[in-house]
Design an enzyme around this catalytic site. Structure first.
Site, PDB file in Angstrom:
ATOM      1  N   TYR A  69      -3.502  -6.903  16.689  1.00 19.29           N
ATOM      2  CA  TYR A  69      -3.501  -6.024  15.507  1.00 19.29           C
ATOM      3  C   TYR A  69      -4.684  -5.057  15.627  1.00 19.29           C
ATOM      4  O   TYR A  69      -4.541  -3.854  15.415  1.00 19.29           O
ATOM      5  CB  TYR A  69      -3.603  -6.873  14.238  1.00 19.29           C
ATOM      6  CG  TYR A  69      -3.634  -6.079  12.946  1.00 19.29           C
ATOM      7  CD1 TYR A  69      -2.483  -5.470  12.460  1.00 19.29           C
ATOM      8  CD2 TYR A  69      -4.810  -5.962  12.197  1.00 19.29           C
ATOM      9  CE1 TYR A  69      -2.495  -4.755  11.264  1.00 19.29           C
ATOM     10  CE2 TYR A  69      -4.831  -5.255  11.006  1.00 19.29           C
ATOM     11  CZ  TYR A  69      -3.680  -4.650  10.545  1.00 19.29           C
ATOM     12  OH  TYR A  69      -3.710  -3.938   9.363  1.00 19.29           O
ATOM     13  N   ASN A 122       2.246   5.072   7.164  1.00 22.96           N
ATOM     14  CA  ASN A 122       1.701   3.844   6.582  1.00 22.96           C
ATOM     15  C   ASN A 122       2.344   2.573   7.134  1.00 22.96           C
ATOM     16  O   ASN A 122       1.704   1.517   7.170  1.00 22.96           O
ATOM     17  CB  ASN A 122       1.891   3.910   5.056  1.00 22.96           C
ATOM     18  CG  ASN A 122       1.642   2.574   4.391  1.00 22.96           C
ATOM     19  OD1 ASN A 122       0.500   2.177   4.188  1.00 22.96           O
ATOM     20  ND2 ASN A 122       2.715   1.854   4.053  1.00 22.96           N
ATOM     21  N   ILE A 139       0.833  -1.208   0.000  1.00 20.97           N
ATOM     22  CA  ILE A 139       0.000   0.000   0.000  1.00 20.97           C
ATOM     23  C   ILE A 139       0.868   1.258   0.000  1.00 20.97           C
ATOM     24  O   ILE A 139       0.567   2.236  -0.698  1.00 20.97           O
ATOM     25  CB  ILE A 139      -0.960  -0.030   1.216  1.00 20.97           C
ATOM     26  CG1 ILE A 139      -1.980  -1.173   1.057  1.00 20.97           C
ATOM     27  CG2 ILE A 139      -1.671   1.312   1.386  1.00 20.97           C
ATOM     28  CD1 ILE A 139      -2.839  -1.447   2.283  1.00 20.97           C
ATOM     29  N   ASP A 142      13.691   3.345  11.089  1.00 19.03           N
ATOM     30  CA  ASP A 142      12.696   2.527  11.785  1.00 19.03           C
ATOM     31  C   ASP A 142      11.702   3.477  12.456  1.00 19.03           C
ATOM     32  O   ASP A 142      12.106   4.310  13.282  1.00 19.03           O
ATOM     33  CB  ASP A 142      13.455   1.678  12.817  1.00 19.03           C
ATOM     34  CG  ASP A 142      12.548   0.743  13.602  1.00 19.03           C
ATOM     35  OD1 ASP A 142      11.338   1.024  13.738  1.00 19.03           O
ATOM     36  OD2 ASP A 142      13.069  -0.281  14.091  1.00 19.03           O
ATOM     37  N   LYS A 159      -4.690  -0.867  15.822  1.00 18.19           N
ATOM     38  CA  LYS A 159      -5.374  -0.008  14.851  1.00 18.19           C
ATOM     39  C   LYS A 159      -6.453   0.852  15.526  1.00 18.19           C
ATOM     40  O   LYS A 159      -6.753   1.956  15.067  1.00 18.19           O
ATOM     41  CB  LYS A 159      -5.957  -0.852  13.710  1.00 18.19           C
ATOM     42  CG  LYS A 159      -4.881  -1.544  12.863  1.00 18.19           C
ATOM     43  CD  LYS A 159      -3.889  -0.560  12.229  1.00 18.19           C
ATOM     44  CE  LYS A 159      -2.926  -1.215  11.260  1.00 18.19           C
ATOM     45  NZ  LYS A 159      -1.962  -0.269  10.673  1.00 18.19           N
TER      46      LYS A 159
END
Ligand SMILES: NC(=O)c1ccc[n+]([C@@H]2O[C@H](COP(=O)([O-])OP(=O)(O)OC[C@H]3O[C@@H](n4cnc5c(N)ncnc54)[C@H](O)[C@@H]3O)[C@@H](O)[C@H]2O)c1
Length: 278
Positions: A180, A114, A40, A87, A184
């Site tokens: 995860y 991103n 992406i 990083d 988010k």
């Protein structure tokens, strides 16, 4: 005594193209994309170059060859590209990628936070080390990207766009990727808070929330036989929507990066082919 309205009104980020504001539109806007070596991030970098921006490309140093290939594509479109490895979990690296971008390309107008990782594992099988790595890259990495980009944009005094990778997993929990999801959800909290904190500077902050998108992140053994990247995970989870393409996400990010999106901030834009409705 007149009271200050809360929340304060949005400032226009860039002058109108008809010249109604005092400041000139900078000749070329500049974007920094983290995790831009593939997937992406790469698609966003290519799209923003198509939109006429110069691009700074970040990823970890091990991805230098891939970054160089993306830089060549950007340059072939007539835009300038620079590579700023680092990083996103390391504060000095993020500070340095922002300052190098401004030094080499002249400014920072659009920050795309991103870079991220995924872990396909139920909570009960997940270790503390996996939790810490997940929150470091997907959470702290986005926090640092917002912080240093915003400081540079405020210093420049002409607003900006900060656009961060969340996910549909940041809107609803999941039994197969709990940490995860947590990371988010954290991104969306940061985005909403930063949007409120930075609107006085003409900086908008938004998140993009893809469903499954065919990138190396969701590639599993068996994809080829199953019909392409992401098809194994789709089958395993009985995922009821199509697996999207990186360009589907890049198109939405392109809109959020434009001067014309000045009235959109604090939003989580879902790009999942109709899986989620808001
Ligand atoms: N692919 C999907 O289905 C999907 C769905 C929803 C959200 N997303 C999110 O979109 C973003 C991009 O995902 P993708 O599918 O392109 O993933 P990807 O794995 O293909 O690419 C991610 C890139 O981030 C880089 N990266 C990882 N850790 C880093 C670090 N510490 N510093 C700098 N760079 C680092 C990787 O090297 C890699 O090049 C991620 O935040 C991901 O969570 C992806």
């Amino acid at each position: 005594m007149a009271s200050t309205p809360y929340p304060p009104p949005l400032q226009p980020t860039y002058p109108d193209r008809d010249g109604t504001m005092a400041t000139e539109l900078p000749p070329t806007r500049v974007a920094l994309v983290t995790g831009a070596a593939q997937g992406i991030g790469e698609a966003i970098a290519r799209q923003l170059a198509d939109d006429g921006l110069d691009i700074a490309l970040n990823d970890i140093p091990q991805k230098l060859d891939q970054l160089s290939a993306v830089a060549k594509v950007i340059e072939s479109k007539g835009c300038r590209a620079t590579i700023v490895t680092g990083d996103v979990t390391v504060e000095e690296d993020v500070a340095s990628m922002v300052s190098k971008t401004a030094a080499e390309l002249g400014a920072l107008d659009v920050m795309i936070a991103n870079a991220g990782i995924f872990l396909f594992k139920p909570l009960l099988d997940t270790s503390v080390e996996e939790w810490e790595r997940m929150l470091a890259i997907n959470g702290k990495g986005v926090f640092l990207s917002i912080k240093y980009a915003a400081k540079k944009m405020i210093e420049q005094g002409r607003g900006g766009r900060i656009i961060c990778a969340a996910s549909v997993a940041g809107i609803r929990g999941s039994p197969v990727c709990g940490i995860y999801c947590a990371s988010k959800f954290a991104v969306r909290g940061l985005v909403q808070s930063a949007a409120l904190e930075l609107k006085q500077h003409g900086i908008t902050v938004n998140a993009y929330c893809p469903g499954f998108i065919a990138t190396p992140m969701i590639a599993l053994p068996g994809d080829e036989e199953n019909g392409g990247t992401g098809q194994t995970i789709k089958k395993l989870l009985n995922y009821p929507a199509e697996v999207g393409k990186p360009s589907n996400v890049a198109n939405t990010v392109s809109y959020l990066a434009k001067p014309e999106s000045a009235f959109v901030t604090g939003q989580s834009m879902v790009i999942d082919g109709g899986l989620t409705m808001s």
